[in-house]
Design a protein around this motif. Structure first.
Motif, mmCIF file in Angstrom:
data_model
loop_
_atom_site.group_PDB
_atom_site.id
_atom_site.type_symbol
_atom_site.label_atom_id
_atom_site.label_comp_id
_atom_site.label_asym_id
_atom_site.label_seq_id
_atom_site.Cartn_x
_atom_site.Cartn_y
_atom_site.Cartn_z
ATOM 1 N N ALA A 291 0.830 -1.200 0.000
ATOM 2 C CA ALA A 291 0.000 0.000 0.000
ATOM 3 C C ALA A 291 0.865 1.250 0.000
ATOM 4 N N ASP A 292 0.386 2.260 -0.712
ATOM 5 C CA ASP A 292 1.044 3.559 -0.735
ATOM 6 C C ASP A 292 0.261 4.483 0.196
ATOM 7 N N TYR A 293 0.834 4.801 1.346
ATOM 8 C CA TYR A 293 0.146 5.617 2.347
ATOM 9 C C TYR A 293 0.375 7.110 2.134
ATOM 10 N N ALA A 294 1.139 7.469 1.106
ATOM 11 C CA ALA A 294 1.440 8.882 0.873
ATOM 12 C C ALA A 294 0.711 9.463 -0.325
ATOM 13 N N GLY A 295 0.145 8.625 -1.181
ATOM 14 C CA GLY A 295 -0.490 9.151 -2.377
ATOM 15 C C GLY A 295 -1.146 8.065 -3.194
ATOM 16 N N TRP A 296 -1.370 8.341 -4.462
ATOM 17 C CA TRP A 296 -1.939 7.363 -5.379
ATOM 18 C C TRP A 296 -1.319 7.566 -6.757
ATOM 19 N N TYR A 297 -1.460 6.555 -7.615
ATOM 20 C CA TYR A 297 -0.857 6.604 -8.944
ATOM 21 C C TYR A 297 -1.676 5.738 -9.887
ATOM 22 N N TYR A 298 -1.433 5.904 -11.191
ATOM 23 C CA TYR A 298 -2.085 5.066 -12.195
ATOM 24 C C TYR A 298 -1.234 3.824 -12.438
ATOM 25 N N ASP A 299 -1.857 2.659 -12.361
ATOM 26 C CA ASP A 299 -1.117 1.436 -12.639
ATOM 27 C C ASP A 299 -1.071 1.189 -14.145
ATOM 28 N N GLU A 300 -0.532 0.035 -14.543
ATOM 29 C CA GLU A 300 -0.335 -0.245 -15.962
ATOM 30 C C GLU A 300 -1.648 -0.413 -16.714
ATOM 31 N N ASP A 301 -2.738 -0.654 -15.976
ATOM 32 C CA ASP A 301 -4.051 -0.772 -16.612
ATOM 33 C C ASP A 301 -4.810 0.548 -16.610
ATOM 34 N N GLY A 302 -4.142 1.612 -16.142
ATOM 35 C CA GLY A 302 -4.787 2.908 -16.107
ATOM 36 C C GLY A 302 -5.695 3.121 -14.918
ATOM 37 N N GLN A 303 -5.659 2.198 -13.962
ATOM 38 C CA GLN A 303 -6.479 2.317 -12.769
ATOM 39 C C GLN A 303 -5.748 3.093 -11.687
ATOM 40 N N ALA A 304 -6.489 3.922 -10.949
ATOM 41 C CA ALA A 304 -5.896 4.691 -9.854
ATOM 42 C C ALA A 304 -5.832 3.814 -8.612
ATOM 43 N N VAL A 305 -4.630 3.635 -8.078
ATOM 44 C CA VAL A 305 -4.449 2.813 -6.884
ATOM 45 C C VAL A 305 -3.647 3.602 -5.866
ATOM 46 N N GLY A 306 -3.872 3.293 -4.603
ATOM 47 C CA GLY A 306 -3.153 3.973 -3.538
ATOM 48 C C GLY A 306 -3.948 3.945 -2.254
ATOM 49 N N PHE A 307 -3.344 4.420 -1.200
ATOM 50 C CA PHE A 307 -3.962 4.362 0.116
ATOM 51 C C PHE A 307 -3.733 5.680 0.839
ATOM 52 N N GLY A 308 -3.438 6.736 0.077
ATOM 53 C CA GLY A 308 -2.877 7.929 0.688
ATOM 54 C C GLY A 308 -3.826 9.010 1.122
ATOM 55 N N ALA A 309 -5.154 8.776 1.197
ATOM 56 C CA ALA A 309 -6.074 9.833 1.593
ATOM 57 C C ALA A 309 -6.372 9.734 3.082
ATOM 58 N N HIS A 310 -6.009 10.771 3.846
ATOM 59 C CA HIS A 310 -6.230 10.793 5.290
ATOM 60 C C HIS A 310 -6.803 12.149 5.692
ATOM 61 N N PRO A 311 -7.747 12.186 6.648
ATOM 62 C CA PRO A 311 -8.241 13.482 7.130
ATOM 63 C C PRO A 311 -7.098 14.282 7.745
ATOM 64 N N PRO A 312 -6.842 15.505 7.276
ATOM 65 C CA PRO A 312 -5.670 16.248 7.736
ATOM 66 C C PRO A 312 -5.849 16.949 9.067
ATOM 67 N N GLY A 313 -7.088 17.027 9.585
ATOM 68 C CA GLY A 313 -7.300 17.705 10.856
ATOM 69 C C GLY A 313 -6.799 19.142 10.803
ATOM 70 N N SER A 314 -6.216 19.581 11.926
ATOM 71 C CA SER A 314 -5.805 20.978 12.028
ATOM 72 C C SER A 314 -4.669 21.361 11.090
#
Length: 802
Positions: free
Chosen positions: A401-424
């Motif tokens: 898992a990518d906890y910092a962002g997301w990217y397009y894989d070789e099939d053109g699909q967006a994958v990643g795990f990097g969306a977090h509520p930023p709070g203050s």
């Protein structure tokens, strides 16, 4: 001194031109010499019962039809240090005339000492094979260099007579059509050498960290002795999988027996080079078997996946697939295309990022070391004014898992795990929008512990209730905006967001670098990605509520880092990117374009932003750099006491950094000793500070060139100041006092899938982006931090009912 390349071969009288630049025999009577070949092939045909020989002659591919996959190498920003080698095969093709003589001579001595005078086929060997076949004897083999290449070119496998026949025919055709130099070049760029290396250049790099290119510095070129070790490998590139101990091959790093095999074969090649006139007896006697063979790197071919930089490679490939040069190409086009990709990643910055954010390492800050296994950090650093991503840590496993962002894989699909509520930490954008719109950081707000906001639906009668501050601050109930910022007062910032409007807050975040936010959608369990690129805050404001100003909606660490880089550059936005240059051979295929966009902050607005955020004590560095930053925390589900996300974001004049620390499973952050009061100042902030201190030191930058400008505060009293900065806050922070369910950010694939063609905001003004542009020194001393009681982070709040 090397002797003339006109010495006698061990298979016959000398022929001129058998050395590093051999000449073909003058007036070669090709047709006359075909008779032995025809007889040999006919004998093999008759013995095999395969009379349809013309099928083989007409249907075999030629080298011009052969598309050899060539490995692509990804480099750090220096263009010299490899980060990863990509491709189905590790091969780097070097034209024959660009190779030094060492490999050319050693391979002929090892594999085919009659190469420069034979006709592509070992006649006696083919006739032996045919005779043995006719008489029922043991199967025979005979392979010249040309035949060996023919076997690869025609993808011929096994030891059947039909395979030997086809090999002979292809070799015959090769020798008739191509020069010896061309054939030897084909062979040296194709043959396997073990360790996943195909071709002499890949082998030179894999075994010695050198090159076969003759235009390289002498110290980096493959030597004769080293070339002999590599050419010995061709006989058996890999250990026999059925008997690896008994037949380990010729890689000296595989063990004593393999090393002895290599040394014996090395001696055989040395003697052959003397007989061929490539070496004098004295030169041969002075040669020593090299002990500089590199150990086998089991991770070498996994470098784009098994290491933290594997995620960088994913982003590099994703970015290139969106460019005109590489868009709509096959999935393996870049990996197998033999490209040289220079990234923006600075090796020094990347090392500092991994040392700080990989909390399993002993190099991580003490506060986050040795914590539960579900703790996870992510860190991204962007260079102000250029948008170059200098350091990226999204996790320790480049295939995970990518906890910092997301990217397009070789099939053109967006994958990643990097969306977090930023709070203050998102309040930086609220503050920037305020100063952009003329709201001074010394403007006072009514800041009681609890306050109703009927316009936004936050009243005592509403399900979410009124807005509450997490803790009291000395300034309450009447606080200046800068005081409310340092104390993270939710009441003040909710009122500020209402004052400015949700659209202006989103607009500022978008202009600064936040390209995506995840919005709650009624009836959906997971939040959906909203693409902010090319859209104003007014276009998307309806998908978000006033709580956007308190950091309720998920963003990525990468976007947050780019937003901070924009403020570090004085309000000049650059597009965050991972690729600096792509070349193949001497051709430049792609190069970054550095432009900046003025987001609308004048010098006074930027100065007030810098000045306010440098008062946050968690942002103060110990190495003399001016720094600005903001912590952030978001609660776990409905909990009043436990947090799932902590942040620290900010900048110096030379680097931005955004750090998230949370959990891999979405559960609350709890320390190994059971403490559940984990906040930004105790979680993400130590990582942020260590990184910036180590990265700026490693880059050997002068902090005096990056001082912040002090604000003038026109039509207002001078800001408070003191000559003695207060110490950093303790890691213990007040417990939030109100519940807030957190929008889930667990999907590994952002949804809906973003469009690669979405446009970026059009710049107001563009200019070449300066690197390391000095910022003026301040005219006044650094102001003090507020008292420790003002450091409480905000309470995340319930979203409005939908």
């Amino acid at each position: 001194m090397r002797v003339s390349h006109t010495g006698n071969y061990d298979h016959g009288a000398g022929t001129p031109g058998y050395g590093g630049q051999p000449a073909r025999a003058a007036a070669k009577p090709r047709k006359r010499r075909r008779l032995p070949v025809v007889l040999a092939v006919l004998a093999l045909l008759l013995g095999s019962g395969l009379l349809a020989g013309t099928y083989y002659v007409d249907s075999v591919p030629t080298p011009t039809d052969l598309k050899l996959p060539e490995s692509t190498t990804v480099y750090y920003a220096d263009g010299k240090t490899p980060m990863a080698t990509l491709g189905a095969e590790n091969r780097t093709i070097v034209p024959y005339d660009q190779m030094n003589d060492s490999a050319k001579e050693a391979i002929v001595a090892a594999e085919d000492r009659t190469f420069w005078k034979n006709q592509g086929i070992d006649f006696s060997g083919v006739l032996r094979a045919a005779w043995s076949n006719v008489t029922g004897g043991q199967r025979q083999g005979a392979s010249t260099i040309t035949q060996q290449y023919a076997r690869v070119a025609a993808d011929l496998k096994g030891v059947t007579y039909s395979r030997k026949l086809r090999e002979a025919v292809v070799a015959w055709k090769l020798d008739d059509k191509y020069s010896k130099e061309e054939i030897l070049g084909f062979y040296l760029n194709t043959v396997p050498f073990g360790r996943g290396a195909y071709g002499i250049e890949a082998a030179a790099q894999a075994y010695f960290g050198k090159t076969v290119r003759k235009d390289a510095p002498a110290a980096r070129q493959l030597t004769v002795s080293e070339a002999m070790v590599l050419c010995a490998m061709v006989k058996q590139p890999e250990a026999n999988p059925d008997d690896p101990q008994g037949q380990p091959g010729y890689d000296p790093a595989r063990g004593p027996k393999a090393k002895q095999n290599s040394m014996d074969r090395w001696g055989y090649i040395r003697d052959g080079m003397v007989k061929l006139g490539y070496l004098s007896p004295q030169e041969a006697a002075n040669l020593a078997y090299p002990d500089s063979v590199k150990p086998i790197d089991r991770k070498a071919r996994q470098s784009d996946g098994a290491r933290p930089t594997g995620l960088v490679v994913k982003h590099v490939l994703s970015e290139l697939r969106q460019t005109p040069q590489f868009k709509d190409k096959p999935a393996d086009y870049i990996r197998d295309g033999g490209f040289r990709i220079v990234t923006t990643i600075d090796k020094r910055v990347q090392t500092a990022a991994e040392n700080a954010a990989d909390i399993r390492r002993d190099t991580a800050p003490e506060q986050v070391r040795g914590q539960p296994k579900n703790w996870q950090a992510a860190l991204v650093s962007v260079e102000p004014g250029t948008g170059r991503v200098l350091g990226y840590y999204g996790g320790n496993d480049g295939e995970g898992a990518d906890y910092a962002g997301w990217y397009y894989d070789e099939d053109g699909q967006a994958v990643g795990f990097g969306a977090h509520p930023p709070g203050s930490s998102f309040k930086v954008y609220d503050l920037a929008a305020a100063v952009e719109n003329g709201v001074s950081v010394r403007k006072h707000f009514d800041s009681p512990d609890t306050k109703e906001f009927p316009e936004s639906g936050r009243t005592k009668a509403s399900p979410a209730g009124p807005i509450r501050n997490a803790e009291k601050a000395p300034c309450q109930p009447d606080c200046a905006l800068w005081e409310a910022t340092v104390a993270s007062l939710n009441v003040t910032y909710f009122e500020l967001t209402e004052l400015l409007g949700v659209d202006k807050v989103i607009d500022m975040a978008t202009k600064a670098g936040v390209e995506s936010m995840w919005a709650n959608v009624k009836g959906e369990k997971q939040p959906k990605r909203v693409d902010l690129r090319g859209r104003s805050g007014a276009d998307v404001a309806g998908q978000f509520t006033t709580e956007v100003g308190l950091g309720q909606y998920g963003i990525t660490v990468a976007d947050h880092a780019n937003g901070m880089a924009t403020f570090a550059a004085g309000g000049k936005r650059a597009e965050a990117h991972f690729v600096r240059l792509v070349t193949k051979g001497d051709e430049k295929l792609y190069q970054e374009k550095l432009v900046t966009t003025d987001i609308g902050l004048d010098e006074e607005a930027q100065a007030q932003l810098d000045w306010t955020l440098r008062q946050v004590r968690a942002a103060k560095l110990d190495n003399g750099w001016d720094s600005a930053g903001k912590t952030g925390t978001w609660q776990s589900g409905q909990s009043l006491t436990e947090n799932a996300h902590t942040w620290m974001v900010g900048w110096t004049g030379a680097l931005s950094a955004a750090v998230w620390l949370g959990t891999t499973d979405g559960k609350p952050l709890r320390t190994t000793d059971g403490n559940n009061n984990v906040f930004g100042s105790a979680g993400a902030a130590p990582i942020w500070r260590q990184f910036l201190e180590q990265a700026t030191e490693a880059m050997k930058l002068d902090p005096d060139k990056y001082r912040f400008v002090e604000p003038k505060f026109p039509d207002d009293a001078p800001p408070p100041s003191t000559s003695t900065p207060q110490p950093r806050p303790s890691t213990a922070e007040p417990t939030p006092s109100s519940a807030s369910p957190t929008p889930s950010t667990s999907p590994r694939t952002p949804s809906p899938t973003p469009s690669p063609s979405s446009a970026s905001p059009s710049p107001r003004t563009t200019s070449p982006s300066p690197t390391n542009k000095p910022r003026p020194r301040p005219s006044t001393s650094r102001s003090s931090s507020p008292s420790p009681s003002a450091t409480a982070e905000p309470t995340p709040l319930l979203p409005l009912p939908r």
